[in-house]
Design a protein around this motif. Structure first.
Motif, mmCIF file in Angstrom:
data_model
loop_
_atom_site.group_PDB
_atom_site.id
_atom_site.type_symbol
_atom_site.label_atom_id
_atom_site.label_comp_id
_atom_site.label_asym_id
_atom_site.label_seq_id
_atom_site.Cartn_x
_atom_site.Cartn_y
_atom_site.Cartn_z
ATOM 1 N N MET A 26 0.847 -1.163 0.000
ATOM 2 C CA MET A 26 0.000 0.000 0.000
ATOM 3 C C MET A 26 0.897 1.233 0.000
ATOM 4 S SD MET A 26 -3.208 0.786 2.568
ATOM 5 C CE MET A 26 -3.859 -0.841 2.652
ATOM 6 N N GLY A 27 0.509 2.257 -0.750
ATOM 7 C CA GLY A 27 1.304 3.481 -0.817
ATOM 8 C C GLY A 27 1.161 4.339 0.431
ATOM 9 N N ASP A 28 2.005 5.356 0.522
ATOM 10 C CA ASP A 28 2.004 6.229 1.696
ATOM 11 C C ASP A 28 0.655 6.907 1.921
ATOM 12 O OD1 ASP A 28 4.627 5.579 2.108
ATOM 13 O OD2 ASP A 28 5.428 7.429 1.259
ATOM 14 N N ASP A 29 0.049 7.422 0.849
ATOM 15 C CA ASP A 29 -1.240 8.105 0.991
ATOM 16 C C ASP A 29 -2.313 7.148 1.498
ATOM 17 O OD1 ASP A 29 -0.141 10.450 0.108
ATOM 18 O OD2 ASP A 29 -0.871 10.242 -1.940
ATOM 19 N N ALA A 30 -2.340 5.965 0.934
ATOM 20 C CA ALA A 30 -3.337 4.971 1.344
ATOM 21 C C ALA A 30 -3.106 4.546 2.798
ATOM 22 C CB ALA A 30 -3.288 3.759 0.422
ATOM 23 N N GLN A 31 -1.867 4.374 3.180
ATOM 24 C CA GLN A 31 -1.568 3.994 4.561
ATOM 25 C C GLN A 31 -1.965 5.096 5.534
ATOM 26 O OE1 GLN A 31 2.587 2.915 4.658
ATOM 27 N NE2 GLN A 31 2.199 0.867 3.847
ATOM 28 N N ALA A 32 -1.712 6.343 5.154
ATOM 29 C CA ALA A 32 -2.067 7.462 6.028
ATOM 30 C C ALA A 32 -3.580 7.531 6.234
ATOM 31 C CB ALA A 32 -1.556 8.772 5.439
ATOM 32 N N LEU A 33 -4.336 7.367 5.165
ATOM 33 C CA LEU A 33 -5.791 7.396 5.285
ATOM 34 C C LEU A 33 -6.303 6.200 6.081
ATOM 35 C CD1 LEU A 33 -6.691 8.581 1.687
ATOM 36 C CD2 LEU A 33 -6.904 9.904 3.799
ATOM 37 N N ALA A 34 -5.732 5.035 5.852
ATOM 38 C CA ALA A 34 -6.143 3.839 6.581
ATOM 39 C C ALA A 34 -5.838 3.978 8.073
ATOM 40 C CB ALA A 34 -5.450 2.600 6.009
ATOM 41 N N SER A 35 -4.707 4.603 8.398
ATOM 42 C CA SER A 35 -4.357 4.767 9.808
ATOM 43 C C SER A 35 -5.305 5.721 10.531
ATOM 44 C CB SER A 35 -2.916 5.270 9.946
ATOM 45 O OG SER A 35 -2.815 6.620 9.538
ATOM 46 N N LEU A 36 -6.009 6.542 9.763
ATOM 47 C CA LEU A 36 -6.990 7.459 10.346
ATOM 48 C C LEU A 36 -8.375 6.832 10.430
ATOM 49 C CD1 LEU A 36 -5.849 10.709 8.551
ATOM 50 C CD2 LEU A 36 -5.553 10.142 10.960
ATOM 51 N N GLY A 37 -8.475 5.570 10.030
ATOM 52 C CA GLY A 37 -9.739 4.862 10.158
ATOM 53 C C GLY A 37 -10.563 4.794 8.884
ATOM 54 N N PHE A 38 -10.056 5.346 7.789
ATOM 55 C CA PHE A 38 -10.788 5.283 6.534
ATOM 56 C C PHE A 38 -10.625 3.912 5.899
ATOM 57 C CE2 PHE A 38 -10.135 9.801 7.078
ATOM 58 C CZ PHE A 38 -11.334 10.339 6.650
ATOM 59 N N GLU A 39 -11.665 3.437 5.243
ATOM 60 C CA GLU A 39 -11.530 2.225 4.438
ATOM 61 C C GLU A 39 -10.847 2.619 3.145
ATOM 62 O OE1 GLU A 39 -14.772 -0.412 3.706
ATOM 63 O OE2 GLU A 39 -15.605 -0.054 5.691
ATOM 64 N N VAL A 40 -9.785 1.929 2.819
ATOM 65 C CA VAL A 40 -8.979 2.304 1.660
ATOM 66 C C VAL A 40 -8.876 1.118 0.715
ATOM 67 C CG1 VAL A 40 -6.696 3.052 0.898
ATOM 68 C CG2 VAL A 40 -7.635 3.925 3.044
ATOM 69 N N THR A 41 -9.113 1.384 -0.548
ATOM 70 C CA THR A 41 -8.859 0.394 -1.583
ATOM 71 C C THR A 41 -7.669 0.904 -2.375
ATOM 72 O OG1 THR A 41 -11.190 -0.186 -1.734
ATOM 73 C CG2 THR A 41 -9.785 -0.814 -3.583
ATOM 74 N N ALA A 42 -6.561 0.239 -2.261
ATOM 75 C CA ALA A 42 -5.342 0.664 -2.940
ATOM 76 C C ALA A 42 -5.140 -0.190 -4.186
ATOM 77 C CB ALA A 42 -4.153 0.525 -2.005
ATOM 78 N N PHE A 43 -4.650 0.450 -5.224
ATOM 79 C CA PHE A 43 -4.375 -0.287 -6.450
ATOM 80 C C PHE A 43 -3.190 0.359 -7.136
ATOM 81 C CE2 PHE A 43 -7.795 2.735 -6.956
ATOM 82 C CZ PHE A 43 -7.383 3.515 -8.021
ATOM 83 N N ASP A 44 -2.501 -0.433 -7.897
ATOM 84 C CA ASP A 44 -1.324 0.043 -8.617
ATOM 85 C C ASP A 44 -1.778 0.704 -9.899
ATOM 86 O OD1 ASP A 44 1.272 0.495 -9.359
ATOM 87 O OD2 ASP A 44 1.575 -1.520 -10.150
ATOM 88 N N ILE A 45 -1.237 1.877 -10.162
ATOM 89 C CA ILE A 45 -1.576 2.568 -11.408
ATOM 90 C C ILE A 45 -0.298 2.899 -12.150
ATOM 91 C CG2 ILE A 45 -3.796 3.513 -10.685
ATOM 92 C CD1 ILE A 45 -2.325 6.065 -9.958
ATOM 93 N N SER A 46 -0.331 2.704 -13.413
ATOM 94 C CA SER A 46 0.819 2.995 -14.250
ATOM 95 C C SER A 46 0.468 4.142 -15.185
ATOM 96 C CB SER A 46 1.185 1.756 -15.061
ATOM 97 O OG SER A 46 2.136 2.093 -16.035
#
Length: 55
Positions: free
Chosen positions: A1-21
């Motif tokens: 999971m990327g930094d942004d997704a981890q930060a949001l998840a640590s705040l309690g948000f449900e996060v769906t992370a995916f790789d984008i090219s």
């Protein structure tokens, strides 16, 4: 999971992370992605700034 997704998840948000090219995305999707990244940066600054009105 990327930094942004981890930060949001640590705040309690449900996060769906995916790789984008960038090579797999159209210009309009890249523009949307950049806009979202900018909004996340602003949001991070907002939550990290102490608010004297909140006790």
């Amino acid at each position: 999971m990327g930094d942004d997704a981890q930060a949001l998840a640590s705040l309690g948000f449900e996060v769906t992370a995916f790789d984008i090219s960038p090579t797999a995305m159209s210009d309009d999707k890249l523009l949307l992605l950049e806009t979202l990244r900018e909004r996340i940066c602003v949001w991070r600054q907002y939550i990290q700034t102490p608010n004297p009105d909140i006790v």
